[in-house]
Enzyme design. Sequence first.
Site, PDB file in Angstrom:
ATOM      1  N   GLY A  37      -9.330  -7.363  -1.964  1.00 34.57           N
ATOM      2  CA  GLY A  37      -9.479  -8.379  -0.924  1.00 34.57           C
ATOM      3  C   GLY A  37      -8.787  -9.682  -1.244  1.00 34.57           C
ATOM      4  O   GLY A  37      -7.697  -9.721  -1.816  1.00 34.57           O
ATOM      5  N   GLY A  50     -13.978  -3.491  -0.148  1.00 34.37           N
ATOM      6  CA  GLY A  50     -15.303  -2.909   0.083  1.00 34.37           C
ATOM      7  C   GLY A  50     -15.594  -1.740  -0.843  1.00 34.37           C
ATOM      8  O   GLY A  50     -16.693  -1.607  -1.376  1.00 34.37           O
ATOM      9  N   ARG A  94       0.824  -1.214   0.000  1.00 32.87           N
ATOM     10  CA  ARG A  94       0.000   0.000   0.000  1.00 32.87           C
ATOM     11  C   ARG A  94       0.855   1.261   0.000  1.00 32.87           C
ATOM     12  O   ARG A  94       0.434   2.289  -0.527  1.00 32.87           O
ATOM     13  CB  ARG A  94      -0.941   0.016   1.193  1.00 32.87           C
ATOM     14  CG  ARG A  94      -2.091  -0.932   0.984  1.00 32.87           C
ATOM     15  CD  ARG A  94      -3.060  -0.895   2.132  1.00 32.87           C
ATOM     16  NE  ARG A  94      -4.239  -1.676   1.808  1.00 32.87           N
ATOM     17  CZ  ARG A  94      -5.158  -2.023   2.684  1.00 32.87           C
ATOM     18  NH1 ARG A  94      -5.040  -1.669   3.944  1.00 32.87           N
ATOM     19  NH2 ARG A  94      -6.197  -2.735   2.304  1.00 32.87           N
ATOM     20  N   LYS A 116     -20.051 -14.618   2.764  1.00 35.29           N
ATOM     21  CA  LYS A 116     -21.435 -14.290   3.119  1.00 35.29           C
ATOM     22  C   LYS A 116     -22.232 -13.679   1.975  1.00 35.29           C
ATOM     23  O   LYS A 116     -21.791 -12.740   1.334  1.00 35.29           O
ATOM     24  CB  LYS A 116     -21.435 -13.308   4.283  1.00 35.29           C
ATOM     25  CG  LYS A 116     -20.890 -13.901   5.558  1.00 35.29           C
ATOM     26  CD  LYS A 116     -20.971 -12.862   6.647  1.00 35.29           C
ATOM     27  CE  LYS A 116     -20.460 -13.414   7.973  1.00 35.29           C
ATOM     28  NZ  LYS A 116     -20.192 -12.317   8.910  1.00 35.29           N
TER      29      LYS A 116
HETATM   30  P1  ADP Z   1     -13.704 -11.126   0.045  1.00 37.96           P
HETATM   31  O1  ADP Z   1     -12.847 -10.582   1.161  1.00 37.96           O
HETATM   32  O2  ADP Z   1     -12.891 -11.549  -1.133  1.00 37.96           O
HETATM   33  O3  ADP Z   1     -14.825 -10.221  -0.298  1.00 37.96           O
HETATM   34  P2  ADP Z   1     -15.133 -12.709   1.966  1.00 37.96           P
HETATM   35  O4  ADP Z   1     -14.492 -11.886   3.013  1.00 37.96           O
HETATM   36  O5  ADP Z   1     -16.589 -12.640   1.797  1.00 37.96           O
HETATM   37  O6  ADP Z   1     -14.415 -12.451   0.565  1.00 37.96           O
HETATM   38  O7  ADP Z   1     -14.782 -14.232   2.215  1.00 37.96           O
HETATM   39  C1  ADP Z   1     -13.493 -14.703   2.180  1.00 37.96           C
HETATM   40  C2  ADP Z   1     -13.381 -15.917   3.030  1.00 37.96           C
HETATM   41  O8  ADP Z   1     -14.327 -16.887   2.668  1.00 37.96           O
HETATM   42  C3  ADP Z   1     -12.024 -16.566   2.909  1.00 37.96           C
HETATM   43  O9  ADP Z   1     -11.326 -16.414   4.108  1.00 37.96           O
HETATM   44  C4  ADP Z   1     -12.354 -18.028   2.616  1.00 37.96           C
HETATM   45  O10 ADP Z   1     -11.590 -18.915   3.403  1.00 37.96           O
HETATM   46  C5  ADP Z   1     -13.805 -18.137   2.991  1.00 37.96           C
HETATM   47  N1  ADP Z   1     -14.469 -19.207   2.235  1.00 37.96           N
HETATM   48  C6  ADP Z   1     -14.551 -19.339   0.902  1.00 37.96           C
HETATM   49  N2  ADP Z   1     -15.210 -20.471   0.569  1.00 37.96           N
HETATM   50  C7  ADP Z   1     -15.547 -21.064   1.716  1.00 37.96           C
HETATM   51  C8  ADP Z   1     -16.251 -22.260   2.040  1.00 37.96           C
HETATM   52  N3  ADP Z   1     -16.728 -23.079   1.094  1.00 37.96           N
HETATM   53  N4  ADP Z   1     -16.436 -22.534   3.347  1.00 37.96           N
HETATM   54  C9  ADP Z   1     -15.973 -21.724   4.316  1.00 37.96           C
HETATM   55  N5  ADP Z   1     -15.307 -20.591   4.071  1.00 37.96           N
HETATM   56  C10 ADP Z   1     -15.092 -20.260   2.796  1.00 37.96           C
END
Ligand code: ADP
Length: 393
Positions: A350, A373, A35, A197
């Site tokens: 992310g 985000g 960063r 989520k």
């Molecule tokens: P991002 O930061 O890319 O927006 P999120 O924060 O929503 O994504 O989610 C990322 C997390 O989701 C990762 O740490 C990953 O380990 C977890 N994850 C992805 N697939 C699964 C799964 N099938 N079961 C549990 N956790 C998962």
Amino acid sequence: MLSIQDLDLRGKSVFLRVDYNIPLDKNDNITDDSRIKTSLPTLQYLLDQGARVIIASHLGRPKGSFKPEFSVKPVAQRLSELIHNDVIVAPDVIGDEVDKLKRELKDGQILMLENLRFYEGETNNDPSFAKKLASGIDYYVNDSFATCHRTHASIVAITDFIPKSAAGMLMKKEVDHLSQIIFQPEKPYVAILGGKKVSDKITVIESLLDKVDVLLIGGAMSYTFFGAQGLDIGKSFIEEDKKDLSLKLLEMADKKGVDLHLPIDHIAAPDIDSPEEAIHIDGFPIPSQMTALDIGPKTITAYSDQIIRAKTLFWNGPMGVFEVEEFSRGTTEIAKAVARSGAYAVIGGGESAAAVYKISVAGKISHISTGGGASLEFITNGTLPGIEVLKES
Ligand code: ADP
Ligand code: MG
């Protein structure tokens, strides 16, 4: 929106908002300085033009009070090494002593303010705090795209107290690339969404359904969609209270003619800590003691086929628990397909960005956003609070 090239900078005091919210270990060692590196072109330009640069960032969550463990000092030191220049660290964020340092700053010098979040006024977007930040400043420059979705004093309120505001180079690059996929995406437009989520991604899914031709869903998020359809998902992650919503999203996709895909096979294990017991499962049911932790090979092939045909791609969120080797293949293979596609491809920060860097295909991607985000919110709304105020200036 003005950019720094539009400003007459010699001898001017410039407040430069950056995102130096970087990871530090227990001994204050910086574990990732990317960063800082991404901010250097803007900073160097300002210095070369003879500006006096007052640089400011938040770091961690000190929650509105002065906590030495959240001091920006280690960050300032790394910045000094990278920019080959002295960085004076202010003892505070605002106040008489800081104002004196601002006044004494010479052309081409850098003063770094302490952690913006030492004051509650920062996260409250407090005008009186913003006014103090702005004291003695001629121009405001924002190069912190990753925090532009936050209505904070150093992002939004401060611009009311400085006559001219402009975007830094990183900010401009982010806005240009993301605007390209929002306002003039070449078709077919394929979006890939993963991560944990559904609740984090509802608004972005809704807005993408108006724009994309194909939506590929992976990651834990998929299992809320499956659970809602009454399928046996074993111990896979589910948001019970988002089942209705996920059915609604499926219906919306159908109405809008979006080709929405969910995984057709899975890699599952009893839990994250037992990767040695991972097995492949075709469709459903997923046995009651198993947790789906990655997309399977058939899904990889099906999704890759869609990705290869795309002219525009947007990807956010990993396809599985990519932090664990045994569950990282889905994310890695999708990253490779995105890199191979030749499409105009944007990755929304992310974890998905981390995955792309890890397998060294970053050079083949049109744009990897520095904002997780922020990029999702920008894709959803076409603007951000911190960008709106730059446009108004
Ligand atoms: P991002 O930061 O890319 O927006 P999120 O924060 O929503 O994504 O989610 C990322 C997390 O989701 C990762 O740490 C990953 O380990 C977890 N994850 C992805 N697939 C699964 C799964 N099938 N079961 C549990 N956790 C998962
Ligand atoms: Mg995340």
